[in-house]
Scaffold this active site. Sequence first.
Site, PDB file in Angstrom:
ATOM      1  N   THR A   1       0.848  -1.198   0.000  1.00  0.00           N
ATOM      2  CA  THR A   1       0.000   0.000   0.000  1.00  0.00           C
ATOM      3  C   THR A   1       0.879   1.242   0.000  1.00  0.00           C
ATOM      4  OG1 THR A   1      -1.694  -1.217   1.167  1.00  0.00           O
ATOM      5  CG2 THR A   1      -1.853   1.188   1.257  1.00  0.00           C
TER       6      THR A   1
ATOM      7  N   CYS B   1      25.745   9.594   8.359  1.00  0.00           N
ATOM      8  CA  CYS B   1      26.043   8.407   9.151  1.00  0.00           C
ATOM      9  C   CYS B   1      27.385   8.494   9.869  1.00  0.00           C
ATOM     10  CB  CYS B   1      25.996   7.158   8.282  1.00  0.00           C
ATOM     11  SG  CYS B   1      26.982   7.312   6.809  1.00  0.00           S
TER      12      CYS B   1
END
Length: 380
Positions: free
Chosen positions: A236, A327
């Site tokens: 979805t 990161c």
Amino acid sequence: MKVYLDNAATTKMDPEVLKAMMPYMTDDFGNPSSIHSFGRKTRSAIEMARKTVAKHLNVTPAEIFFTSGGTEADNIAIVQSVNTFGIKHIITSPTEHHAVEHTVANLEKQGKVSVTWLKPDGKGNISLQELEEALKAHPGSLVSLMHANNELGTLLPMKEVGELCEKYNALFHSDTVQTMGHYKMDLKEIKVHFLTCGAHKFHGPKGVGFLYMHHEHKLQPFIVGGSQERNMRGGTENLYGIIGLAKAFDICHLEMEEHQIHIRALKDLMLKELPKIIPGIEFNGETSPERSLYTVLNCRFPKHPDSEMLLFNLDIAGIAASGGSACSSGSNQGSHVLKAIGCDMERASVRFSFSKYNTLAEIEFVLSKLKELLAQKVSA
Ligand SMILES: Cc1ncc(COP(=O)(O)O)c(C=O)c1O
């Protein structure tokens, strides 16, 4: 004062984007695959969003596939090119974002492809000559080269690379996560097969992006399940994310020139003033308007007893910047990009990245704080 100069990591959402998303988080909640009126309404909103994106890139809506962001789109383009077209060789650069670099390295490790890792110069530029030699040696390969490097800002000459790829029958994927929404891209003018996007880099929501896929180079599905995204990606849809992405993309294109001028002025001020207040400072990557992304400035500071702590001290002073990609927390030691361009890793490098929400007063504040933190104690 709090100053956010880490816009290459992520940006603040535009309130207009949130406004556009709200109805789809509340009343308009139907599953876009449902055939009743609730579903038809949200299906139509998703298709409108797709049209908006396609219009700005001068492509057809059928060539746009919504994803969970840039990383997923990069993975799809690379892994599914190998699976769909039987690619045996990839040409890329060690300065790519991990979304590309690790994906290619994994395929290499698994023995599915061989790889040419091009050698970028000290500013992160790819040599077109080296690229052509690699293409000559491996015609029909996949070339994956990013439009703008997220740590350095150095830009790739996309048009030239696209033409070389065409000459040697190669597929061309470009990670455009840092440049989508920041430059006008007419994909009728650039010979590229796959482009990627993450909405949170241009004041849209996180966790949503898209893959542009040229209509003659349709990849196999990446996520198998329902028939969403024309069977490419089951599941979805991230309805309000997609609505937010399209709204943010639209705003960027409507206001692009104004923001480019404003942001360039912020970067130019830092470029001009930093060498005056911090002698010996240098810049990683290209800095000219033609060859560098206007939202990114990566500075290499002179050796200094406190330089290890620079990002930390900036943070204490209310200034958010980065040592590389998001990161690499706090230090630039881990930056594979700076290592790949032969940067002096003993010196502290800090990436400042700007957005439309930054002001000249903020830049002046940052300059004065940097002077305070470093200028007097810089060792020659
Ligand atoms: C060049 C580049 N590619 C890919 C990504 C990953 O995008 P996302 O966070 O949307 O997965 C980023 C984000 O840092 C990026 O800068």
